[in-house]
Each structure stands twice: as structure tokens, then as C-alpha cells.
Design an enzyme around this catalytic site. Sequence first.
Site, PDB file in Angstrom:
ATOM      1  CG  HIS A  44       2.208   0.031   4.348  1.00  0.00           C
ATOM      2  ND1 HIS A  44       1.910  -0.895   5.327  1.00  0.00           N
ATOM      3  CD2 HIS A  44       1.096   0.786   4.165  1.00  0.00           C
ATOM      4  CE1 HIS A  44       0.660  -0.704   5.728  1.00  0.00           C
ATOM      5  NE2 HIS A  44       0.144   0.308   5.044  1.00  0.00           N
ATOM      6  CG  ASP A  57      -2.080  -0.897   1.158  1.00  0.00           C
ATOM      7  OD1 ASP A  57      -2.117  -1.735   0.228  1.00  0.00           O
ATOM      8  OD2 ASP A  57      -2.968  -0.805   2.033  1.00  0.00           O
TER       9      ASP A  57
END
Length: 257
Positions: A225, A81
Site C-alpha cells: 500500500h 493500493d
Amino acid sequence: MTQEPTVPARGGPHRPTLRRHLGELLAAVVALAAMVAFTGYVRNPPAAEQERPEVRVDQAVLDRASRDNPCTRGRVMLTFDDGPDVHTPAVLEVLRAYGVQATFFVLGEKARAHPGLVAAEAADGHIVGNHSWDHPHLADLSAEAVRAQLSDTQAAVTAAGVPAPTLLRPPFGSTGPVVHDQAAALRLREVRWSIDTNDWRGRAAADIEAAVLARLRAGAVILLHDGSRESGNTVRALPGIIEGLRRQGFCTAPMET
């Protein structure tokens, strides 16, 4: 105006001045703590504001990487992400060395700033998904604002020469009827995760790896992430995650669109 004496009065220390200085020091400490807390909370500033060095992947790790992807216990999905950002090339390098396909949920503002990285993700066979324009709590927004967050991100991805996303991961998992309706209007399917590594909090690479390997099961969706300030540790953890899940008999795959 009478100026306060600068030396202690006879009979004891000058307590008003000492108390004032202590009060000023305490106020400064409280202000500094608040600033640090706020800085830690804003984990995804725009790409232009993030000035940090890219992590270099150990070449020895890449040289020994195996592309064997056995699937005796089922598939798991690696997802990333908040990118694309400075650590995205290193993530792609590791995934390429191990022959792993993953899913990248991109922010529209970063996709616009780094279209080449979005194109590189798709060129390597990864899925590019929608993660909103700038990471708000979508459930707190009006229908018009949600539509703009999603449609502008779709446009930024297609401007990079990549097919429009069909998957949406709402930031913070913040969703509701308005988000559902706007996502459906753009033919976006909302998806979540089952293993949250909390890598964006600055966890050590070994802790990120352990958080994944301790909870693996068939069909697991692993949240990582590539676009946070702490994503360098995610890069360092990634080879161990891939090798560890494969030792347990799991294979990797992108999410189904």
C-alpha cells in the site's frame, strides 16, 4: 434534593460514590477503546484528512541501488493500493532507483486530488489500475453504485492524462456477479493478489519484508500500500524487498494489462 455527603460516613468508606466514580471511569475507558478501534478500522480516509509527514528515503540506500534485474526463477509483480497519497513520491523514488516497474491501483477520489502523482506513475512506466472511488465493499452495492465507483475512477485517471485503466482490484477482494458485469462493461479485468503483506496494519518494515521474501514464487502478485496511514513502513521495507527477491533470482514486472 438531598446532596450526597462528600466525606465517608462513619463505619466505612462512602461506597455509592466510589462505585459511581469507578463506573464512570470504566465507561470512559470503553468509549476510548471503541474510538481507537474505529479509527484503526478506517484505514483509507480521503487524502485531505490524512495529515502525516512524508517518509524520506535514505540517500545512501538509493545510491547503492542496482538496476540489474535477473530472471532465473521467474517474474513477480509489486502492486500498490489506496493511493496516490503522501508516501507515493517516496515509493516512486525507490522504484526508479532500482529500475522497477510496478502496478498502482488508485482510488478515484485520490486520483482527482493528486493528478500529478497519477501522471508521474504512468510516466515512470508503471501500470495504473482502478481500485474504486472511495474503497467500499463493492459486492454490497447496487449495480448503479458499482458503475459509478468504477466509471468515476476511470474518469479521474484519464483527467490526469493517463490512459483509462484496464485492470480492477476490488477493495477487500469484495466482488460478485454485479461487480463482474459492471467491470466487463467498462472493459476492466478483475485481478487479486497472492502475497498479502498486511502492511496497512502498521507492521514493522522488517516484518513486511519477511512476509514477502518467505513466500516468493514465480508469478507472485505482492500486495502493498502506498496510500494507507502506515505506508511509511512500506517505503522503508521496499529496498529490502527488491534486493531480497532479486537475490533469490526473481525479476520484477508490472501486471499484464
